[in-house]
Design a protein around this motif. Sequence first.
Motif, PDB file in Angstrom:
ATOM      1  N   GLU A 115      60.116  37.230  11.088  1.00 25.76           N
ATOM      2  CA  GLU A 115      60.740  38.026   9.826  1.00 25.76           C
ATOM      3  C   GLU A 115      60.792  37.484   9.321  1.00 25.76           C
ATOM      4  O   GLU A 115      61.080  36.285   8.396  1.00 25.76           O
ATOM      5  CB  GLU A 115      61.953  38.351  11.219  1.00 25.76           C
ATOM      6  CG  GLU A 115      63.010  39.090  10.788  1.00 25.76           C
ATOM      7  CD  GLU A 115      63.676  39.464  11.065  1.00 25.76           C
ATOM      8  OE1 GLU A 115      64.784  38.675  12.333  1.00 25.76           O
ATOM      9  OE2 GLU A 115      65.035  40.170  11.039  1.00 25.76           O
ATOM     10  N   TYR A 116      60.652  39.103   7.781  1.00 26.36           N
ATOM     11  CA  TYR A 116      60.850  38.295   6.756  1.00 26.36           C
ATOM     12  C   TYR A 116      61.666  39.274   6.486  1.00 26.36           C
ATOM     13  O   TYR A 116      62.373  40.418   6.215  1.00 26.36           O
ATOM     14  CB  TYR A 116      59.698  39.444   5.895  1.00 26.36           C
ATOM     15  CG  TYR A 116      58.276  38.089   6.180  1.00 26.36           C
ATOM     16  CD1 TYR A 116      57.984  38.325   6.468  1.00 26.36           C
ATOM     17  CD2 TYR A 116      58.363  37.725   5.130  1.00 26.36           C
ATOM     18  CE1 TYR A 116      56.749  37.302   6.950  1.00 26.36           C
ATOM     19  CE2 TYR A 116      56.981  36.977   4.618  1.00 26.36           C
ATOM     20  CZ  TYR A 116      55.776  36.775   5.378  1.00 26.36           C
ATOM     21  OH  TYR A 116      55.039  35.934   5.941  1.00 26.36           O
ATOM     22  N   GLN A 117      62.970  38.038   5.934  1.00 25.12           N
ATOM     23  CA  GLN A 117      64.601  38.730   5.819  1.00 25.12           C
ATOM     24  C   GLN A 117      64.364  38.892   4.213  1.00 25.12           C
ATOM     25  O   GLN A 117      64.230  37.855   3.951  1.00 25.12           O
ATOM     26  CB  GLN A 117      65.753  37.989   6.592  1.00 25.12           C
ATOM     27  CG  GLN A 117      65.614  38.230   8.026  1.00 25.12           C
ATOM     28  CD  GLN A 117      67.747  37.805   8.584  1.00 25.12           C
ATOM     29  OE1 GLN A 117      68.125  37.629   7.482  1.00 25.12           O
ATOM     30  NE2 GLN A 117      66.866  37.871   9.629  1.00 25.12           N
ATOM     31  N   GLN A 135      69.932  44.392   7.763  1.00 20.59           N
ATOM     32  CA  GLN A 135      68.294  44.191   7.475  1.00 20.59           C
ATOM     33  C   GLN A 135      67.699  45.291   8.378  1.00 20.59           C
ATOM     34  O   GLN A 135      66.522  45.205   9.566  1.00 20.59           O
ATOM     35  CB  GLN A 135      68.160  43.066   8.397  1.00 20.59           C
ATOM     36  CG  GLN A 135      68.616  41.411   7.990  1.00 20.59           C
ATOM     37  CD  GLN A 135      67.801  41.383   6.226  1.00 20.59           C
ATOM     38  OE1 GLN A 135      66.856  41.320   5.739  1.00 20.59           O
ATOM     39  NE2 GLN A 135      68.974  41.227   4.866  1.00 20.59           N
ATOM     40  N   ALA A 136      68.604  46.228   8.463  1.00 19.80           N
ATOM     41  CA  ALA A 136      67.775  47.083   9.363  1.00 19.80           C
ATOM     42  C   ALA A 136      67.116  47.813   8.756  1.00 19.80           C
ATOM     43  O   ALA A 136      66.976  47.714   7.005  1.00 19.80           O
ATOM     44  CB  ALA A 136      68.893  48.638   9.472  1.00 19.80           C
ATOM     45  N   SER A 137      65.786  48.047   9.420  1.00 18.26           N
ATOM     46  CA  SER A 137      64.721  48.575   8.706  1.00 18.26           C
ATOM     47  C   SER A 137      64.171  50.072   8.004  1.00 18.26           C
ATOM     48  O   SER A 137      64.075  49.997   7.029  1.00 18.26           O
ATOM     49  CB  SER A 137      63.341  49.073   9.522  1.00 18.26           C
ATOM     50  OG  SER A 137      63.873  49.673  10.849  1.00 18.26           O
ATOM     51  N   LEU A 151      62.067  37.004  -0.353  1.00 24.97           N
ATOM     52  CA  LEU A 151      61.969  36.996   1.606  1.00 24.97           C
ATOM     53  C   LEU A 151      61.542  35.769   2.406  1.00 24.97           C
ATOM     54  O   LEU A 151      61.305  35.151   2.025  1.00 24.97           O
ATOM     55  CB  LEU A 151      60.969  38.313   1.777  1.00 24.97           C
ATOM     56  CG  LEU A 151      60.360  39.556   0.957  1.00 24.97           C
ATOM     57  CD1 LEU A 151      59.102  39.653   1.350  1.00 24.97           C
ATOM     58  CD2 LEU A 151      61.091  40.064   1.589  1.00 24.97           C
ATOM     59  N   LEU A 152      62.839  35.559   2.816  1.00 30.36           N
ATOM     60  CA  LEU A 152      62.888  34.940   4.057  1.00 30.36           C
ATOM     61  C   LEU A 152      61.862  34.715   5.394  1.00 30.36           C
ATOM     62  O   LEU A 152      61.799  35.566   5.908  1.00 30.36           O
ATOM     63  CB  LEU A 152      64.252  34.227   4.479  1.00 30.36           C
ATOM     64  CG  LEU A 152      65.056  34.308   3.302  1.00 30.36           C
ATOM     65  CD1 LEU A 152      66.605  33.954   4.202  1.00 30.36           C
ATOM     66  CD2 LEU A 152      65.625  33.403   2.344  1.00 30.36           C
ATOM     67  N   GLU A 153      61.446  33.317   5.153  1.00 26.21           N
ATOM     68  CA  GLU A 153      59.992  33.190   6.636  1.00 26.21           C
ATOM     69  C   GLU A 153      61.082  32.591   7.847  1.00 26.21           C
ATOM     70  O   GLU A 153      61.154  31.856   7.890  1.00 26.21           O
ATOM     71  CB  GLU A 153      59.132  32.827   6.139  1.00 26.21           C
ATOM     72  CG  GLU A 153      57.913  33.301   6.997  1.00 26.21           C
ATOM     73  CD  GLU A 153      56.766  32.327   5.792  1.00 26.21           C
ATOM     74  OE1 GLU A 153      55.272  32.807   5.372  1.00 26.21           O
ATOM     75  OE2 GLU A 153      56.864  30.790   6.020  1.00 26.21           O
ATOM     76  N   ILE A 154      61.781  34.014   8.904  1.00 25.19           N
ATOM     77  CA  ILE A 154      62.072  33.373   9.829  1.00 25.19           C
ATOM     78  C   ILE A 154      61.301  32.802  10.912  1.00 25.19           C
ATOM     79  O   ILE A 154      60.734  34.171  11.615  1.00 25.19           O
ATOM     80  CB  ILE A 154      63.493  34.315   9.818  1.00 25.19           C
ATOM     81  CG1 ILE A 154      64.471  34.308   9.024  1.00 25.19           C
ATOM     82  CG2 ILE A 154      63.847  33.610  11.143  1.00 25.19           C
ATOM     83  CD1 ILE A 154      65.280  32.909   8.665  1.00 25.19           C
ATOM     84  N   GLN A 155      60.804  32.049  11.753  1.00 25.06           N
ATOM     85  CA  GLN A 155      60.267  32.140  12.481  1.00 25.06           C
ATOM     86  C   GLN A 155      60.822  32.238  13.369  1.00 25.06           C
ATOM     87  O   GLN A 155      62.077  32.496  13.781  1.00 25.06           O
ATOM     88  CB  GLN A 155      59.881  30.666  12.805  1.00 25.06           C
ATOM     89  CG  GLN A 155      58.633  30.076  12.196  1.00 25.06           C
ATOM     90  CD  GLN A 155      57.503  30.910  11.745  1.00 25.06           C
ATOM     91  OE1 GLN A 155      56.787  31.219  13.006  1.00 25.06           O
ATOM     92  NE2 GLN A 155      57.244  30.608  10.707  1.00 25.06           N
TER      93      GLN A 155
END
Length: 404
Positions: free
Chosen positions: A347-349, A368-370, A382-386
């Motif tokens: 996810e890219y938050q 964080q709704a699309s 953008l946070l890279e959330i595994q």
Amino acid sequence: MPPRVSAYAMVPVDEAQRRILERAHALELEPVPLASSHGRVLGEDVLADADLPGLPRSSVDGFAVLASDPSPVREVLDEVTAGRLAHAQVRPGGAVRIMTGGTLPDGADAVVMVEDVDESGERATLHRFPRSGENVHPPGMDLERGQRVLRAGTRIGPAEVGLLATVGQVRPRVFRRPRVAVLATGDELVEPDQTPGPGFVRDSNRYALVAAAQAAGAEVVWHAHVPDDEALLSAHVRDALERADVLLTSGGVSMGTRDLIKPILERLATVHFGRVSFKPGKPLTFATTAAGGLVFGLPGFPVSSLVTFEVFVRPALLTLGGLGEVFRPRVQAALGHDVRPDPVRLEYQRAHLRWEDGRYVARTTGLQASSRLLSIAGANALLEIQPGETTLPAGTTVPALLLS
Ligand code: AMP
Ligand code: MG
């Protein structure tokens, strides 16, 4: 009826990026006038055509002298200003008045600053004896003839414009900018200047994507909105691909009955993936035409379309535009609050990073709704959330892509 299952394999993010960049090639070169070159990408290395300075140059206002000369009082023989050479030669007992940027007269090897000299009539009394080379810029100090000054693939900023001018490159050859077409699909869309009726929304993606493409250095040659009608969509996709190197469509790539883009691309192009293990924007679709055109079927939700643009389209546009470095810089950031990862997708938050007590701290931009564009508006990263099952506690360090 059994649940419908996508025909497309779920592709990991790095694999999707690889499939895209494999098919993105730098465009041809074209010359541009120096004054219009700002923001373009250099197509070839640039070399210095001469030493700079060409001759030893004074870095201060003062008196050019011979450093080994012991006499405290010198006769002022001549004056040198920038662009005007001295006639006199400096010999023991003599000095030449010299201005910043002036060429050192023959015989001199140092400059004493005006502040260290008393001048009366044609006599200069030195309060300080310079060492050889003091306040003198040797030839080639700034640039050496033949030296590579700029590399191909460099974005031309103000310093690069200055360097091009310095070495006499008045028509640098740069990569052609990619031509982009944007096609927003959806029966529910109205123009931004209209008031949406029940069940309708204003078309924001079309304008946001035009801006995103321009910000990535592309030239937007065409954009339109088309309803979910197969024949109309097909015609417009074909038309757009005639004019553009890259087509961005928005919407119509999910599993709904009006999601027509994937079947159209299957007919008009070769689809390289139709699903990415990525949030937001799983149904992202990528295809190429026989003529080498790139097509990105971006999801309809506004955040999904812009974030997939950022992660997948922007690097492709930069590659077409010849840029050497196409990915955003990454830094490590400490979460300012707990974050719950998606169980299966990377996810890219969207977040705002601030430098606090010697590290980046990331704060969420809210829900964080699309669909919620406001989650991007205030973001600089953008946070890279595994993917994972357990909540990441505040303070956990995660990679962040810097957007600005
Ligand atoms: P779709 O992927 O076509 O099913 O679109 C999903 C949702 O995204 C739609 O229901 C709209 O709410 C929204 N959407 C699609 N296209 C746009 C657009 N161009 N501008 C703003 N919102 C859109
Ligand atoms: Mg739609």
